[in-house]
Design an enzyme around this catalytic site. Sequence first.
Site, short mmCIF file in Angstrom:
data_model
loop_
_atom_site.label_atom_id
_atom_site.label_comp_id
_atom_site.label_asym_id
_atom_site.label_seq_id
_atom_site.Cartn_x
_atom_site.Cartn_y
_atom_site.Cartn_z
CG ASN A 1 -0.33 -0.12 2.53
OD1 ASN A 1 0.84 -0.53 2.64
ND2 ASN A 1 -1.05 0.24 3.57
CG ASP B 1 0.78 -3.36 11.06
OD1 ASP B 1 1.15 -2.95 9.94
OD2 ASP B 1 -0.33 -3.06 11.54
#
Length: 420
Positions: free
Chosen positions: A93, A303
């Site tokens: 992304n 993450d």
Amino acid sequence: MLLKNGHLIDPATKTNEPVDIRVENGTIVELGKDLSAKDNEEVLDLSGLTVAPGLVDTHVHFRDPGLTYKEDIHTGSLAAAKGGFTSVICMANTKPTVDSVGTLKDILTRAQDENIHIYQTASVSYGLSGEKMTNFDALADAGACGFTDDGIPLLDATFCYEAMCKAAELHMPISLHEEDKAFITNNGINAGETSARLGVVGSPAIAEEVMVARDCMLALRSGAAVVIQHISSGNSVELVRTAKKLGADIHAEATPHHFTLTEEALLEHGTLAKMNPPLRTEKDRQEIIQGLKDGTIDLIATDHAPHSTEEKSRPLTEAPSGITGLETSLGLGITSLVKPGYLTLTELLEKMTCNPASLYKLPGGSIQAGAPADFVIFDPDEKWTVTDFASKASNSPFKGAELYGKIHYTICNGKIVYRG
């Protein structure tokens, strides 16, 4: 290079004993007891230290291209090395999205200049729209290691299933961000007691759980290697446990913040404790730990989500979700899981080395002759304080925390890339 007097813990080979390791040309060539140094061989005395395979992270954001004021490939690789990681997998992304061969090759080419192994996923859909599937074949041929629209859920079940089937055909993992937006007013904040105290309408666990339930069944039917990303709900853990019993090739990531903190951290740390999925209850935290113990959750991933200080200074409902995680991951694992007795050090390392390497078919993850000379060298009993970050970002609720597991060296391809 000769690594002397270290205590080797390698989950892949089930080794837990003192071993000397000889490295030549970036590769492990010999393991044994009391190895003698050769002429012109650098000797690293690791007395009192633990040697493990270089850590592998399946889920990081280096924000490159497009958002490099937060992080870039170089600063991300420095943060990874400081945290003991020698291999990382970047999410797709970016801006532009990694949905074309050109963007993918640009990242992988620039990544070759760094001192760690940087792998790149490609997106499932063009522009993360969830509507039109990217060219999986071309992206795989160009070097993608897996597929994900991380950050954006695949809300169309039929589209998600078709993507799983294509990933299964290529024998590549597909990893999923599980969030039904219909249930969510403000993401990054659990809908519960803390959000009520803050006067905020948050994100309930059911938003994750309904998607996990759906995708567990799609994984079972498609036969794909499916990764449930950054799992946050105890019910989600139980759904994955059931799907595994049914025979699904399903995997789950737990982040250090989800097994360390609860929603109450928002009261102390504000936006630094805002992440998506959000921190949830102590019950959820304990069920994530149980999932790690019994193998339901087989991956620990950071993450790593760097943001600027200005962005995190916005009001709670306006600030972006995410924390920088690479530099604190091993310390949090030792402090929150090993020291309380939930996992052995070998079990912790299994989820940070050989399991992710095996799932994504990466060359690292073990210490044996012929393997890459990738190591993290640390003292699991030595305390250190979280202060400066090698990342461009410092958006972490763990700033100032005292953790166990000080990293002394990270070695990648036989080269010392971090010295602490």
